[in-house]
Structures are given as C-alpha cells and as structure tokens.
Design a protein around this motif. Structure first.
Motif, PDB file in Angstrom:
ATOM      1  N   PRO A 148      17.700  22.217  10.261  1.00 12.90           N
ATOM      2  CA  PRO A 148      18.324  20.813  10.578  1.00 12.90           C
ATOM      3  C   PRO A 148      19.831  20.851  10.800  1.00 12.90           C
ATOM      4  CG  PRO A 148      16.654  20.718   8.989  1.00 12.90           C
ATOM      5  CD  PRO A 148      16.794  22.288   8.963  1.00 12.90           C
ATOM      6  N   SER A 149      20.219  20.184  11.642  1.00 16.84           N
ATOM      7  CA  SER A 149      21.657  19.882  11.885  1.00 16.84           C
ATOM      8  C   SER A 149      22.022  18.366  11.889  1.00 16.84           C
ATOM      9  CB  SER A 149      22.119  20.509  13.208  1.00 16.84           C
ATOM     10  OG  SER A 149      21.512  20.056  14.180  1.00 16.84           O
ATOM     11  N   ARG A 150      23.469  18.151  11.392  1.00 18.33           N
ATOM     12  CA  ARG A 150      23.721  16.949  11.516  1.00 18.33           C
ATOM     13  C   ARG A 150      24.214  16.469  12.809  1.00 18.33           C
ATOM     14  NH1 ARG A 150      25.331  14.268   6.934  1.00 18.33           N
ATOM     15  NH2 ARG A 150      25.756  16.116   5.683  1.00 18.33           N
ATOM     16  N   GLY A 151      23.675  15.061  13.335  1.00 18.45           N
ATOM     17  CA  GLY A 151      24.333  14.664  14.477  1.00 18.45           C
ATOM     18  C   GLY A 151      25.200  13.852  14.571  1.00 18.45           C
ATOM     19  N   LYS A 152      25.997  13.358  15.715  1.00 12.36           N
ATOM     20  CA  LYS A 152      27.030  12.731  15.931  1.00 12.36           C
ATOM     21  C   LYS A 152      26.869  11.155  14.831  1.00 12.36           C
ATOM     22  CE  LYS A 152      25.215   9.950  19.687  1.00 12.36           C
ATOM     23  NZ  LYS A 152      25.479   9.544  21.158  1.00 12.36           N
ATOM     24  N   ASP A 153      25.969  11.050  14.763  1.00 11.65           N
ATOM     25  CA  ASP A 153      25.618   9.566  13.669  1.00 11.65           C
ATOM     26  C   ASP A 153      25.499   9.931  12.081  1.00 11.65           C
ATOM     27  OD1 ASP A 153      25.586   7.550  15.924  1.00 11.65           O
ATOM     28  OD2 ASP A 153      23.616   8.660  16.091  1.00 11.65           O
ATOM     29  N   ALA A 216       5.763  17.112   8.757  1.00 10.56           N
ATOM     30  CA  ALA A 216       6.609  17.903   7.833  1.00 10.56           C
ATOM     31  C   ALA A 216       8.071  18.093   8.231  1.00 10.56           C
ATOM     32  CB  ALA A 216       5.721  19.106   7.415  1.00 10.56           C
ATOM     33  N   LEU A 217       8.257  18.315   9.424  1.00  7.53           N
ATOM     34  CA  LEU A 217       9.493  18.676  10.070  1.00  7.53           C
ATOM     35  C   LEU A 217      10.244  17.725   9.827  1.00  7.53           C
ATOM     36  CD1 LEU A 217       8.566  20.492  13.409  1.00  7.53           C
ATOM     37  CD2 LEU A 217       8.944  21.619  11.286  1.00  7.53           C
ATOM     38  N   SER A 218       9.730  16.267  10.066  1.00  6.03           N
ATOM     39  CA  SER A 218      10.511  15.187  10.008  1.00  6.03           C
ATOM     40  C   SER A 218      10.827  14.836   8.549  1.00  6.03           C
ATOM     41  CB  SER A 218       9.994  13.900  10.637  1.00  6.03           C
ATOM     42  OG  SER A 218       9.717  14.184  11.993  1.00  6.03           O
ATOM     43  N   LEU A 219       9.897  15.007   7.562  1.00  7.78           N
ATOM     44  CA  LEU A 219      10.159  14.551   6.259  1.00  7.78           C
ATOM     45  C   LEU A 219      11.069  15.848   5.480  1.00  7.78           C
ATOM     46  CD1 LEU A 219       8.821  12.803   4.355  1.00  7.78           C
ATOM     47  CD2 LEU A 219       7.362  14.531   3.495  1.00  7.78           C
ATOM     48  N   ASP A 220      11.176  17.136   5.826  1.00  5.05           N
ATOM     49  CA  ASP A 220      12.340  17.811   5.699  1.00  5.05           C
ATOM     50  C   ASP A 220      13.638  17.383   6.052  1.00  5.05           C
ATOM     51  OD1 ASP A 220      10.411  19.489   4.750  1.00  5.05           O
ATOM     52  OD2 ASP A 220      10.323  20.993   6.369  1.00  5.05           O
ATOM     53  N   CYS A 221      13.927  16.625   7.040  1.00  3.79           N
ATOM     54  CA  CYS A 221      14.967  16.252   7.594  1.00  3.79           C
ATOM     55  C   CYS A 221      15.334  14.960   6.633  1.00  3.79           C
ATOM     56  CB  CYS A 221      15.090  15.812   9.072  1.00  3.79           C
ATOM     57  SG  CYS A 221      15.103  17.256  10.399  1.00  3.79           S
ATOM     58  N   ALA A 222      14.286  14.093   6.506  1.00  4.55           N
ATOM     59  CA  ALA A 222      14.559  12.716   5.478  1.00  4.55           C
ATOM     60  C   ALA A 222      15.125  13.242   4.409  1.00  4.55           C
ATOM     61  CB  ALA A 222      13.205  12.122   5.534  1.00  4.55           C
ATOM     62  N   LYS A 223      14.762  14.364   3.698  1.00  4.76           N
ATOM     63  CA  LYS A 223      14.970  14.909   2.451  1.00  4.76           C
ATOM     64  C   LYS A 223      16.605  15.049   2.433  1.00  4.76           C
ATOM     65  CE  LYS A 223      10.528  16.296   0.706  1.00  4.76           C
ATOM     66  NZ  LYS A 223       9.628  17.442   0.646  1.00  4.76           N
ATOM     67  N   LEU A 224      17.233  15.568   3.676  1.00  2.00           N
ATOM     68  CA  LEU A 224      18.443  15.660   3.729  1.00  2.00           C
ATOM     69  C   LEU A 224      19.339  14.605   3.834  1.00  2.00           C
ATOM     70  CD1 LEU A 224      18.377  18.816   6.091  1.00  2.00           C
ATOM     71  CD2 LEU A 224      18.748  18.994   3.600  1.00  2.00           C
ATOM     72  N   ASN A 225      18.473  13.540   4.634  1.00  2.00           N
ATOM     73  CA  ASN A 225      19.405  12.335   4.850  1.00  2.00           C
ATOM     74  C   ASN A 225      19.419  11.255   3.529  1.00  2.00           C
ATOM     75  OD1 ASN A 225      19.963  13.004   7.463  1.00  2.00           O
ATOM     76  ND2 ASN A 225      18.065  12.690   8.265  1.00  2.00           N
ATOM     77  N   VAL A 226      18.156  11.268   2.993  1.00  2.00           N
ATOM     78  CA  VAL A 226      18.021  10.259   2.126  1.00  2.00           C
ATOM     79  C   VAL A 226      18.031  11.024   0.635  1.00  2.00           C
ATOM     80  CG1 VAL A 226      16.798   8.406   0.981  1.00  2.00           C
ATOM     81  CG2 VAL A 226      16.845   8.978   3.593  1.00  2.00           C
ATOM     82  N   THR A 227      19.210  11.190  -0.254  1.00  6.19           N
ATOM     83  CA  THR A 227      19.228  12.008  -1.477  1.00  6.19           C
ATOM     84  C   THR A 227      19.327  10.738  -2.659  1.00  6.19           C
ATOM     85  OG1 THR A 227      21.757  11.717  -1.217  1.00  6.19           O
ATOM     86  CG2 THR A 227      20.325  13.527  -0.400  1.00  6.19           C
ATOM     87  N   ASP A 228      19.096   9.384  -2.205  1.00  9.42           N
ATOM     88  CA  ASP A 228      18.971   8.432  -3.463  1.00  9.42           C
ATOM     89  C   ASP A 228      17.998   8.565  -4.260  1.00  9.42           C
ATOM     90  OD1 ASP A 228      18.477   5.606  -4.561  1.00  9.42           O
ATOM     91  OD2 ASP A 228      20.436   5.036  -3.587  1.00  9.42           O
ATOM     92  N   PRO A 229      18.230   8.531  -5.572  1.00 11.36           N
ATOM     93  CA  PRO A 229      16.796   8.683  -6.590  1.00 11.36           C
ATOM     94  C   PRO A 229      15.842   7.711  -6.533  1.00 11.36           C
ATOM     95  CG  PRO A 229      18.933   8.198  -7.763  1.00 11.36           C
ATOM     96  CD  PRO A 229      19.441   8.563  -6.464  1.00 11.36           C
ATOM     97  N   ARG A 230      16.238   6.801  -5.933  1.00 10.42           N
ATOM     98  CA  ARG A 230      15.176   5.444  -5.677  1.00 10.42           C
ATOM     99  C   ARG A 230      14.151   5.862  -4.610  1.00 10.42           C
ATOM    100  NH1 ARG A 230      18.824   0.478  -4.236  1.00 10.42           N
ATOM    101  NH2 ARG A 230      20.019   2.174  -3.279  1.00 10.42           N
ATOM    102  N   ALA A 231      14.178   6.901  -3.803  1.00  8.99           N
ATOM    103  CA  ALA A 231      13.365   7.365  -2.856  1.00  8.99           C
ATOM    104  C   ALA A 231      12.419   8.334  -3.214  1.00  8.99           C
ATOM    105  CB  ALA A 231      14.280   7.762  -1.524  1.00  8.99           C
TER     106      ALA A 231
END
Length: 324
Positions: A148-153, A216-231
C-alpha cells in the motif's frame, strides 16, 4: 456462465492438462464452475469475506494467500494492476498458470502482455473471453503486488481496492455533511480503506467505531490509515455482521455493484443491516449515487428520513429511529 464454459471446454477437449497435485483458484466469483477440477485437492484463494465464507461452507479449503501448488487458475479481476499481481504470484508459486477472464475485464490485454514476454501461448476464446496458460516463470516479477502506498491526499491505498489513489467523491460529500458531534458508539459499514472512519474520529463525542469491510486488501489499507485506538477492524460481510451490542450511529457509502452488474438490492441490504444494528434511537448517515432508488427502503425501516444537501451525482441521507 462464460468463465465456466471456457475452463470446462479447455479441459474436456484435452487442450489443457492439469499436472498432478493441488489446484488453486484465485479470486473466483461465487458460481464459478469447479466441476472439471479434482474436487479433493482444490483450494480457493479469496480475500473477499462474502465469497470466502460461501466457498468455505461448500467444503472447500479457502485462504487469503496462495501456497505452492501444482496449478493456479487466475480469474481475471477488473483492476489491471491487481490482475498483473495475481499473474506474478501464480507464476511464482505454481508449476502451471492458467488465466481465465472476459474481454470486458481486460483478459486480451493481459494475454498480449504475457505473449510479449513468453512468446506464443495456447489459448481458447469463447463467450466473449479467453483462457490461456503457461508454465512457471520468473519473468513477471516486476508485476508483483506493490505494498500500500500513500496518495496525494495522504491516505494509503493499494491495487484492487475501491477508489484506489483518491478519495471517493461521494464519501467526501458525506464526510462534509456529518455534524460536528456524533454518537458515542459508531460503525462504518463497507469501510473500504478507512476514509469515512477517519473523518468520524475527527468529530466530537465518538468513543468507539467499528470498521466492517469484506475486502481484506481494503482493510489492510484501513489499518494504516486509521491508527486511533478507538477503532476496531472487522473482516466481514456487512450484511451478516452481528455486533456485540447495537450502535448509536452508522455511516456508510454502500456498494451497488456485484461484479460489473449494478445491483440496487445490495444497497438496500446495507440499509436493512444498518437498521438491524442500531439502537432504537440510533442514527444513519449514508451517501448514494443519485440514480439509486433507496428512499422507499429508508422510509420502510426508519421513522425519520431526511435528504441532506448533496450534488448532481450524489444524494445524502440522514435516517433515525429504526423501526422494529
């Protein structure tokens, strides 16, 4: 269906001979014909939780990752980069690689690219598609899946996920429409790579949010994008998911395609799932393409329904107090 008849024709006509040993079928849709394969030694490779569960219930060995096998059948997905990555993985792990797909999913382009590297390849064209095959090789290593790579946003995405490389316009509209304060216990149905969850966590009042995502491919990215312990992250079919206790609020940008075919019933299923998961006073915020007929489903399942300002292409709804 077309993919069934191509594989069956190639094997039954003696054009394709599978080596002895295990056969892996990569990302087949539910209903893909496996009858011509050795039934006692077939493994399904599937990262989509919905299809993963159906194949497992049918008695197949199912996993997310491809092991070393005698043969691997690549069922061509719509995403070109993902298709190439699957071919590279199969060529690395299998003695024989079989590629099966429709023209609308780009199988001919993939076949031409493989021929450019390997020379002439046996193939069968049938029912607006093609099946072709070749032996194990390392020439496609440059096609292997990139991490997974970080995009412009600023968000991580990967090949094969919805809205790869950019924030979906509908999700951005929904995020902008959310109130400054949200309920304590939230969920994001069909959370994708986590954009809406990230936006929810920036609102006041949120103490917990569950991301429920089938890919699962999306969820792997979500784990990189959302690191808040509430998630918390759940690889699951949103239509079947059962939370430990009801949610106070739900956000969602539900899918409306099954493969290439538009299916409004999928969105209606998400609405029903949201109503089922919410508390009696729970609230739903959702976005949908403007042409999709979701109003009646919302009014059948919620006491309060209002349409919020959207755009020419999208409509946004706020619904509250699900009917029981």
């Amino acid at each position: 269906m077309a993919a069934q008849s191509r594989l069956r024709t190639a094997i039954k006509d003696g054009l394709l001979s599978l080596p002895a040993g295990s056969v892996a079928v990569m990302r087949p849709p539910v209903g893909y014909d496996l009858a011509a394969l050795p039934g006692d030694d077939v493994r399904i490779i599937q990262t989509l939780a919905t299809d993963h569960g159906i194949f497992a219930q049918a008695g197949y060995a199912v996993s997310q990752n491809l092991p070393d096998v005698a043969a691997a059948i690549v069922v061509v997905p719509r995403a070109k980069a993902l298709a190439r990555a699957m071919v590279a993985e199969a060529a690395r792990c299998a003695d024989l690689v079989v590629v099966d797909g429709s023209k609308t999913d780009g199988v001919d382009s993939l076949w031409k690219s493989c021929r450019k590297s390997l020379g002439d390849l046996p193939s069968v064209t049938k029912d607006h598609g093609r099946i072709f095959w070749f032996s194990k090789t390392d020439v496609f290593e440059d096609w292997k899946a990139a991490p997974p790579s970080r995009g412009k946003d600023g968000y991580f995405t990967a090949a094969g996920v919805f809205s790869d490389g950019a924030i979906d316009k509908g999700s951005a509209l929904l995020a902008a429409a959310l109130p400054e304060k949200l309920p304590k216990r939230m969920a994001d149905l069909g959370a994708g790579w986590g954009y809406l969850t990230d936006q929810v966590l920036q609102r006041a009042g949120v103490e917990q949010i569950d991301l429920i995502e089938a890919e699962a491919l999306s969820l792997d990215c979500a784990k990189l994008n959302v690191t808040d312990p509430r998630a918390s992250f759940h690889w699951a079919d949103a239509l079947q998911f059962a939370p430990e206790k009801p949610y106070d609020g739900i956000v969602m940008n539900p899918p409306f395609h099954a493969g290439r075919k538009g299916d409004p019933d999928l969105g209606r299923g998400f609405i029903a799932a949201a109503a089922r998961m919410l508390t009696p006073q729970g609230q739903l915020w959702m976005v949908a393409n403007r042409h999709l007929p979701y109003e009646s489903a919302l009014r059948d399942l919620f006491r309060h329904v209002e349409e919020l300002p959207g755009s020419g292409g999208f409509k946004i709804f706020h619904a509250a107090r699900p009917l029981r």
